[in-house]
Write an enzyme that holds these catalytic residues in place. Sequence first.
Site, mmCIF file in Angstrom:
data_model
loop_
_atom_site.group_PDB
_atom_site.id
_atom_site.type_symbol
_atom_site.label_atom_id
_atom_site.label_comp_id
_atom_site.label_asym_id
_atom_site.label_seq_id
_atom_site.Cartn_x
_atom_site.Cartn_y
_atom_site.Cartn_z
ATOM 1 N N HIS A 351 4.014 1.804 0.117
ATOM 2 C CA HIS A 351 3.891 1.806 -1.418
ATOM 3 C C HIS A 351 5.132 1.206 -1.880
ATOM 4 O O HIS A 351 5.135 0.790 -2.860
ATOM 5 C CB HIS A 351 3.660 3.524 -1.541
ATOM 6 C CG HIS A 351 3.918 3.642 -2.926
ATOM 7 N ND1 HIS A 351 2.818 3.248 -4.135
ATOM 8 C CD2 HIS A 351 4.534 4.463 -3.584
ATOM 9 C CE1 HIS A 351 3.284 3.863 -4.892
ATOM 10 N NE2 HIS A 351 4.342 4.415 -4.911
ATOM 11 N N HIS A 384 -5.769 -6.230 5.279
ATOM 12 C CA HIS A 384 -6.517 -5.564 6.085
ATOM 13 C C HIS A 384 -7.423 -6.584 6.973
ATOM 14 O O HIS A 384 -7.893 -6.448 8.182
ATOM 15 C CB HIS A 384 -7.341 -4.505 5.283
ATOM 16 C CG HIS A 384 -6.565 -3.443 5.012
ATOM 17 N ND1 HIS A 384 -5.617 -3.112 3.995
ATOM 18 C CD2 HIS A 384 -6.713 -1.989 5.564
ATOM 19 C CE1 HIS A 384 -5.182 -1.954 4.130
ATOM 20 N NE2 HIS A 384 -5.646 -1.230 5.036
#
Length: 457
Positions: A351, A384
């Site tokens: 983040h 991902h």
Amino acid sequence: MGDRGGAGGSRRRRTGSRALSQGSGGPVAAEEEVRDMGAGGDAPAPDKDKDGDDDVGSGHWDLRCHHLQDSLFSSDSGFSNYRGILNWCVVMLILSNARYGILVDPIQVVSLFLKDPYSWPALCLVIVANVFAVAAFQVEKRLAVGALTEQAGLLLHVVNLATILCFPAAVALLLKSITPVGSVLALMVYTILFLKLFSYRDVNLWCREIRATKAKAKADLYYFLFAPTLCYELNFPRSPRIRKRFLLRRLLEMLFFTQLQVGLIQQWMVPTIQNSMKPFKDMDYSRIIERLLKLAVPNHLIWLIFFYWLFHSCLNAVAELMQFGDREFYRDWWNSESVTYFWQNWNIPVHKWCSRHFYKPMLRRGSSKWVAKTGVFLASAFFHEYLVSIPLRMFRLWAFTGMMAQIPLAWIVSRFFRGNYGNAAVWLTLIIGQPVAVLMYVHDYYVLNHEALTAGA
């Protein structure tokens, strides 16, 4: 006799009353005292002895034993010490899953990483990664002394970063001796290296713009590469010493939870996935849903154990060894009432990188917040899919689709759910969403590698 007894009793009561009145003000005064305390608020809590019991010597009577107070589990009570319940959960987890650790097949575990004991392609890939780190350092060193222009340095960095992503992907796709698990680990190392060197280049550029510093030594770069962070800075916060007992606890947790995860995957999750193939093949939707719900429990339990193993045990162990001071690797994502809050708090290193090197730079270039957030989810979806499709050597975009689906899902949850309902919605997406992606990839991998081979034979 009765009158005499009654008079005697009356005399005794009066005598007792006089004694009480002389000794402590009498029961009337005591009642008035209790009435006064009731009118003014709760009676003071009785004194405690050193063992936590009521002090029996504090008074002659327990005139009041009830107080205005909430049950401990009520939110208004302010009670927050649930350590005993946490210990109970750990004990139950160990006892209920001990048999999985006993039944672990070490040969099967090793075969996930190696096809040939004399060939270690994933490890070789990790060692080669040092070349790209040294290349980035050399570019920054020459930029610091003015031997390269900023445009030439940018071009070299772009080539270096692109090669970091493409080189291991090509090896994983073309080299047959590397296993899917080995490929995942190698690609994760290269992905982390990509993010770290991207931050390394950005921070050095910012420092050159304000003429704050020159490129530091190679040892400083390697400290950053091994530190549990993705964001580079010139001076990291450092802890004063290595706490040996803290480090030993983290290492023991790493060992125990590694064994537990492997056992749960082998003995619980794999059989459930294998039993799910026939309903998928027959397109029996009721059985598919039943298999999905059955898979959701072990998958979610393993994911929670993995979270604690990685973000608390592993990262804290590395930070303690390196005396890295910033230990905020996660926040209270389990209290998330929105999907956005979850993604902002469950993985703090990622983040921070996304906010510092992607989101805020897009805002400074004039992009709207919605466009910047969409760009962050696009980048996350790419990585991902990169970490799943390439090791499996198939491109189905399930991970990419799942990440991009977080954008409308975040809007739906924030629009229609609040408070506990929002938190329940977030948990539901975590529990159900992951098994769907797992079954999709396993089904496609099974069809591609097993049924095709069977048909060919």
